[in-house]
Design a protein around this motif. Structure first.
Motif, PDB file in Angstrom:
ATOM      1  N   ILE A 216     -45.559 -41.390  15.882  1.00  0.00           N
ATOM      2  CA  ILE A 216     -44.136 -40.877  15.519  1.00  0.00           C
ATOM      3  C   ILE A 216     -43.929 -39.597  16.465  1.00  0.00           C
ATOM      4  N   ILE A 217     -42.753 -39.777  16.745  1.00  0.00           N
ATOM      5  CA  ILE A 217     -42.242 -38.397  17.701  1.00  0.00           C
ATOM      6  C   ILE A 217     -40.886 -37.802  17.274  1.00  0.00           C
ATOM      7  N   THR A 218     -40.842 -36.688  16.894  1.00  0.00           N
ATOM      8  CA  THR A 218     -39.530 -35.848  16.287  1.00  0.00           C
ATOM      9  C   THR A 218     -39.554 -34.592  16.962  1.00  0.00           C
ATOM     10  N   GLY A 222     -37.985 -32.955  11.981  1.00  0.00           N
ATOM     11  CA  GLY A 222     -37.892 -34.272  11.775  1.00  0.00           C
ATOM     12  C   GLY A 222     -36.686 -35.135  12.267  1.00  0.00           C
ATOM     13  N   LEU A 223     -36.076 -34.704  13.184  1.00  0.00           N
ATOM     14  CA  LEU A 223     -34.791 -35.239  13.777  1.00  0.00           C
ATOM     15  C   LEU A 223     -35.335 -35.787  15.239  1.00  0.00           C
ATOM     16  N   VAL A 230     -34.479 -29.551  28.170  1.00  0.00           N
ATOM     17  CA  VAL A 230     -35.689 -28.785  27.541  1.00  0.00           C
ATOM     18  C   VAL A 230     -35.501 -29.196  25.894  1.00  0.00           C
ATOM     19  N   PHE A 231     -36.839 -29.290  25.245  1.00  0.00           N
ATOM     20  CA  PHE A 231     -36.973 -29.358  23.954  1.00  0.00           C
ATOM     21  C   PHE A 231     -37.717 -28.260  23.192  1.00  0.00           C
ATOM     22  N   ILE A 236     -45.660 -34.482  17.503  1.00  0.00           N
ATOM     23  CA  ILE A 236     -46.171 -36.143  17.592  1.00  0.00           C
ATOM     24  C   ILE A 236     -47.348 -36.374  16.479  1.00  0.00           C
ATOM     25  N   SER A 237     -47.195 -37.339  15.833  1.00  0.00           N
ATOM     26  CA  SER A 237     -48.275 -37.456  14.819  1.00  0.00           C
ATOM     27  C   SER A 237     -48.770 -39.131  14.951  1.00  0.00           C
TER      28      SER A 237
END
Length: 253
Positions: A216-218, A222-223, A230-231, A236-237
């Motif tokens: 999972i990537i957010t 959680g969005l 740029v983030f 990442i889980s």
């Protein structure tokens, strides 16, 4: 297009390897990050290969910027992700390649030029490590999870205590592995990655690899990651249950 990605990774392996564990001239870019001749030669070679195979495709590279950035198909290139590790002789670096279709990553590749390890992710297909399909771990409890980050000093004054709270909840945490940590997560050996203030060429190649392995990537809220270069935050889980637990630990008080 998969063949081109594989061919580019093959082509830059010996180029990068010849500079590994050598004393190189190190330059400092505008963002204060280091760059060497190996970074630039590798990206230049990949750009030339793309231009030869698909002249209508765009390119977004870490070292040489944008070319036809509004094209339908755009390659994102990070010739050496983990340049500080590379400079200091550590194996915790890799070449990253992504292919975007209308802005969304549909192919991602991480290649470790020295060990010959390679991860390949493509939309709708299982992630491959070499030729073998792989999956993220099934760890669901934070207390059992292994947490990695590229560098704790990437976190600002509000992010650092949130990361520390998450780190204190896990089995143990490590840093300075960059894209290699994403590969380890896809292999099921690392369970969570938490990053901040990272560029698209750092994360976009990892996205198809992580998603294809069940991860999972957010962002930290959680969005979905927003469009852009740029983030601010990335989480990442290995699975959805663990991701929810990590988000809870990162929640702003």
């Amino acid at each position: 297009m998969t063949e081109l990605a594989l061919s580019m990774a093959d082509a830059v392996r010996p180029l990068i390897a010849q500079h590994f564990r050598k004393r190189l001239t190190i330059e400092t870019k505008d963002d204060a990050s280091p760059v060497t001749i190996a970074d630039r030669e590798a990206e230049a070679l990949m750009r030339a290969m793309i231009a030869d195979a698909f002249p209508d495709h765009g390119i977004r590279g870490e070292e040489f910027g944008l070319h036809q950035a509004d094209a339908e198909w755009v390659w994102v290139l990070d010739p050496i992700d983990g340049t500080k590790s590379f400079i200091s002789g550590s194996l915790a670096f890799g070449t990253q390649i992504a292919l975007l279709y209308r802005g969304r990553p549909v192919l991602g590749l991480i290649d470790q030029p020295i060990t010959g390890e390679r991860w390949l992710g493509r939309t709708g297909l299982p992630t491959l490590f070499g030729t073998q399909p792989i999956r993220c771990s099934s760890v669901e409890n934070l207390a059992d999870a292994v947490l990695y980050t590229s560098a704790r000093d990437h976190f600002d004054g509000t992010q650092a205590p949130r990361y520390d709270r998450l780190a204190c909840s896990t089995r143990f945490n490590r840093s300075s592995h960059d894209c290699y940590a994403a590969g380890l997560l896809a292999l099921g050996l690392v369970d969570i990655l938490a990053e901040a203030n990272v560029y698209d060429y750092d994360i976009l190649p990892q996205a198809p690899i992580i998603l294809g392995a069940g991860g999972i990537i957010t962002d930290w809220a959680g969005l979905p990651l927003p469009d852009g270069r740029v983030f601010d935050t990335v989480l990442i889980s290995a699975n959805a249950v663990l991701h929810r637990a990590a988000l809870a630990a990162l929640k702003i008080d």
